[in-house]
Write an enzyme that holds these catalytic residues in place. Structure first.
Site, PDB file in Angstrom:
ATOM      1  N   LEU A  18     -57.731  -5.231   2.795  1.00  0.00           N
ATOM      2  CA  LEU A  18     -56.282  -5.458   2.873  1.00  0.00           C
ATOM      3  C   LEU A  18     -55.551  -4.186   3.295  1.00  0.00           C
ATOM      4  CD1 LEU A  18     -53.828  -7.279   2.469  1.00  0.00           C
ATOM      5  CD2 LEU A  18     -53.773  -6.593   0.063  1.00  0.00           C
ATOM      6  N   ARG A 520     -51.951   1.636  -1.113  1.00  0.00           N
ATOM      7  CA  ARG A 520     -52.531   2.793  -1.796  1.00  0.00           C
ATOM      8  C   ARG A 520     -53.455   2.355  -2.922  1.00  0.00           C
ATOM      9  NH1 ARG A 520     -49.917   7.930  -1.102  1.00  0.00           N
ATOM     10  NH2 ARG A 520     -50.897   8.622  -3.013  1.00  0.00           N
ATOM     11  N   HIS A 646     -47.271  21.873 -16.673  1.00  0.00           N
ATOM     12  CA  HIS A 646     -46.424  21.259 -15.649  1.00  0.00           C
ATOM     13  C   HIS A 646     -46.410  19.748 -15.847  1.00  0.00           C
ATOM     14  CE1 HIS A 646     -44.883  19.836 -11.853  1.00  0.00           C
ATOM     15  NE2 HIS A 646     -45.990  19.143 -11.684  1.00  0.00           N
ATOM     16  N   GLU A 670     -40.252  18.365 -12.892  1.00  0.00           N
ATOM     17  CA  GLU A 670     -39.514  17.792 -11.766  1.00  0.00           C
ATOM     18  C   GLU A 670     -38.060  17.566 -12.171  1.00  0.00           C
ATOM     19  OE1 GLU A 670     -41.100  13.995 -10.392  1.00  0.00           O
ATOM     20  OE2 GLU A 670     -39.029  13.368 -10.081  1.00  0.00           O
ATOM     21  N   HIS A 699     -41.259  15.829  -2.491  1.00  0.00           N
ATOM     22  CA  HIS A 699     -41.582  14.513  -1.940  1.00  0.00           C
ATOM     23  C   HIS A 699     -40.865  14.269  -0.627  1.00  0.00           C
ATOM     24  CE1 HIS A 699     -42.716  13.978  -6.205  1.00  0.00           C
ATOM     25  NE2 HIS A 699     -43.768  13.460  -5.612  1.00  0.00           N
TER      26      HIS A 699
END
Ligand code: GLN
Ligand code: ZN
Length: 761
Positions: A18, A520, A646, A670, A699
């Site tokens: 897929l 993904r 982090h 972030e 990003h």
């Protein structure tokens, strides 16, 4: 006769067919017709794999996401895609990812938000609503697939839909309305859909309502009553499906809603199964989720039959057996694996193998264990082999676990004393600058790593190449004038796999892919045994990097909680124990780094928040052991050694106290996207240690300006004393290009310099 059925099958295909079909279409290399033909082929294969079932799910397949599918079925599309050129399929991908094939400029829109599906690593497209939202039925996808399934000759095709309450619960209001108010407008569309499915021959419809395993307010509970009384019409029969946990205070509600059957997760909710059997009205079907749909271990079939048989006795024809949840969350087929060794392979079951287990369970219930004696015997052998394997059980590791004392999690001195010592040693300026660890993973780096994996280049060649990359990263950072340097992580493909590959107790599949979102997929490593670190994992690289510079070099590690949360984890001991084993291994690495002269060590806990249980009442217990594990890994060092951690998510207001208890000297997080909103929490909570709120959104390919970053830091300085602030990006830079990274970091260093100058007055 007990019946067997499935809640959903992986849609990506055994070889990620897929993914390749989607991506070819998006790139304009394949037509929509080709994409749809590929999709149909996957469905056909999946139905074939489910032939032995009495009921087969239909509509669980998706070209991107099942929640997005439901939005299209209900006619709930964001206004911004209406009126755009192209087909419905184009709009579908525009909502999912901002663009469809061949879209340029005017046809691109901003994609809908994406977020995690309950406590899984699957991400769904968040439906958007406002007070003005209306719904209208578009049943074509479901009807086509239903007809397709019926034609393919499967037994009883059972359409799967997301229930009205769970659908609304997943929606996000784009104004100040309340999404639950939309229920009255939504229900007629559901009624119409159910009618249509019945007309098309569906006897049962699976209605997923997983929010029943979460804490619901009385309003939402009341809404369940309203909704299911409205949908009460007898045709088709509804199987109300709950999964991912226990029903607890929703148990009576779930049992008594006017539907024909209830599915419960008997893996996570085993303890309340008897209660469900007692409460369920005598005319209802109970579907028992007996096989773990969230993990890759073989089911202990005899042990399962031990508790299932008495239930079957009570329920007779009313018993259905199934996996605990959709098999979307496990890989497709263990038979694809060629490289796994025989021991480990014998302990595993992927989606197809889980369906075989289901078949054996069904037959044992209906015809007695003798009818499947051979299968049960083979299963027992595998279970015993895993239980007693010396590869799973290492007495020395168990001993070390027993010897853990609170002292292991304790630094020598409290933060203020340590900070003074570190300040004197490290001599960093005010607003010190650093990065989060990785530098761009160039095609060249990836090629080298692959060549090494395929043994096309020698270890010496590989090492020389990686050292050259480290050298490059160090030179660039020196040129930029950063204060604390990193080696750049060129040698790491993935922050968990890199460590898993070097720890005993881990195995890796070749095709164990699971959909994360859209095209993904992730391939979580398999944590099967007691964790031991045979030798240092990062020390040589860091020592080499440190030898190239007189600036401090950060050692870079992944923390135990993140390693745990991004793996398929053994189910034969509490997660807490597995996490503490990982913590001991990381602790050894921390101590080796310290002994090698590394003064600053960062332990990433990017996935700490992901482990939070679905019910808030269970959060504290998780946070307690997660923090304990981090502290064990981090705190075996001298006061001189500065520990960083982090995290890469901006919502941490609700767990800030636990984060403070980790007691890292410095935390980087972030923040730039949320415009430092997250720092609001520091108005109520006095975070005691140092903090680096990310000022560069990694990003995005955009280059942040000096002014933007100064403004963000000034906002931060309103809440946190400047002496405790660091200047850094949001996250690692591995997905970016050097051409973006250099000017961005130049600006970041300039912003720090300006802030320092301003502070000096
Ligand atoms: N040190 C890691 C990196 O920079 C952290 C990645 C992450 O937080 N996801 O890539
Ligand atoms: Zn991050």
């Amino acid at each position: 006769m007990a019946l067997i059925h499935n809640l959903g099958f992986p849609r990506i295909g055994a070889r990620r067919e897929l993914k390749f079909a989607q991506e070819a279409f998006w790139k304009g290399q394949a037509s929509a017709t080709e994409l749809l033909a590929n999709a149909k082929e996957i469905r056909t294969i999946n139905w074939k794999a489910q032939q032995t079932l009495d009921f087969v799910p239909v509509g669980d397949f998706s070209l991107y996401d099942q929640v997005l599918d439901m939005s299209f079925t209900l006619g709930n599309l964001p206004a911004r895609v209406r009126g755009l050129a192209g087909s419905e399929l184009d709009n579908y991908f525009r909502v999912a990812r901002g663009r469809s094939a061949n879209d340029t400029g005017c046809n691109c829109i901003h994609a809908s938000e994406m977020t995690k599906w309950f406590d899984t690593n699957y991400h769904y497209i968040v439906p958007e609503v406002t007070a003005a939202t209306t719904f209208s039925l578009n049943a074509e996808r479901l009807l086509t697939q239903l007809a397709e399934a019926q034609k393919s000759g499967v037994n009883n095709a059972k359409p799967v839909i997301i229930g009205p309450l769970t659908y609304l619960w997943l929606c996000k209001e784009k104004d100040d309305s309340s999404r639950l108010d939309l229920l009255a407008k939504l229900l007629p569309v559901y009624s119409e859909l159910l009618e249509k499915l019945a007309d098309a021959g569906a006897q049962w419809v699976q209605v997923d309502e997983p929010i029943l395993v979460t804490e619901l307010s009385s309003e939402w509970r009341q809404a369940f009553e309203t909704a299911y009384h409205t949908l009460k019409a007898d045709r088709p029969q509804l199987l109300l499906t709950t999964y991912f946990g226990t029903l607890q205070d929703n148990l009576q509600l779930a049992c008594n809603l006017p539907v024909a059957g209830l599915h419960v997760d008997a893996v996570r909710g085993h303890a309340e199964l008897t209660k469900v059997v007692d409460w369920l009205p005598a005319h209802k079907v109970l579907s028992v989720g007996a096989i773990n749909g969230r993990n890759i271990w073989k089911t202990d079939l005899n042990a399962t039959l031990d508790w299932l048989e008495p239930i079957a006795e009570k329920l007779g024809d009313r018993l259905w057996i199934a996996p605990s949840c959709s098999l979307l969350h496990v890989p497709v087929d263990l038979d694809s694996e060629e490289a796994l060794d025989e021991d480990i392979r014998s302990w595993l079951a992927f989606a197809k193998q889980k369906l075989s287990e289901l078949y054996v369970l069904g037959k044992a219930i209906n015809e007695g264990r003798d009818a499947v004696a051979l299968q049960l015997q083979a299963n027992q052998l595998a279970i015993d082999s895993r239980n007693h394997s010396t590869r799973v059980h290492n007495p020395a590791v168990k001993e070390a676990l027993r010897n853990i004392t609170p002292a292991l999690g304790q630094r020598q001195s409290a933060y203020p004393q340590r900070a003074a010592i570190q300040k004197a040693n490290l001599r960093l300026p005010l607003y010190p600058t650093t990065t989060i660890g990785s530098f761009p993973q160039t095609p060249d780096i990836r090629k080298t790593r692959q060549a090494f994996k395929k043994q096309e280049i020698s270890a010496a060649e590989y090492s020389a190449k990686m050292k050259a990359e480290i050298g490059h990263a160090v030179r660039e950072q020196e040129k930029l004038g950063l204060d604390v340097l990193v080696h750049g992580e060129a040698e790491r493909n993935d922050m968990v796999e890199y460590f898993g590959e070097q720890l005993e107790g881990y195995a890796f599949s070749q095709y164990g892919w699971v959909q994360s979102y859209g095209s993904r997929c992730v391939k979580p490593p398999v944590l099967f045994g007691d964790i031991r670190r045979p030798q240092a994992m990062t020390v040589d690289w860091i020592r080499y990097a440190q030898s190239l510079t007189s600036k401090p070099m950060k050692g870079m590690l992944t923390g135990p909680v993140t390693i745990l949360n991004w793996s398929f984890v053994r189910d034969d001991q509490p997660r807490r124990d597995t996490c503490r084993q990982l913590a001991l291994a990381i602790r050894e690495e921390v101590q080796d780094l310290e002994a090698a002269g590394v003064n600053i060590i960062q332990i990433d806990e990017a996935a700490l928040r992901e482990g939070l249980p679905l019910r808030q009442s269970e959060w504290q217990e998780y946070l307690d052991w997660a923090v304990e594990s981090f502290r064990i890994s981090a705190n075996g060092v001298r006061d001189e050694t500065q520990i960083h951690t982090h995290m890469c998510y901006s919502e941490f207001n609700d767990i800030i106290e636990s984060i403070a208890r980790m007691d890292a000297d410095v935390i980087t997080i972030e923040t730039s996207r949320s415009d430092m909103e997250l720092l609001d929490v520091f108005e109520q909570f006095d975070y005691p240690n140092e903090i680096g709120p990310g000022v560069y959104d990694i990003h995005s390919p955009n280059i942040p300006t000096v002014e933007q970053m100064i403004t963000l830091m000034q906002k931060a300085a309103e809440r946190i004393p400047a002496e405790r602030l660091w200047v850094n990006p949001d996250c690692g830079l591995k997905t970016r290009q050097w051409a973006e990274v250099i000017p961005s970091l130049e600006n970041m260093v300039a912003a720090a310099a300006a802030l320092r100058a301003a502070a000096r007055g």
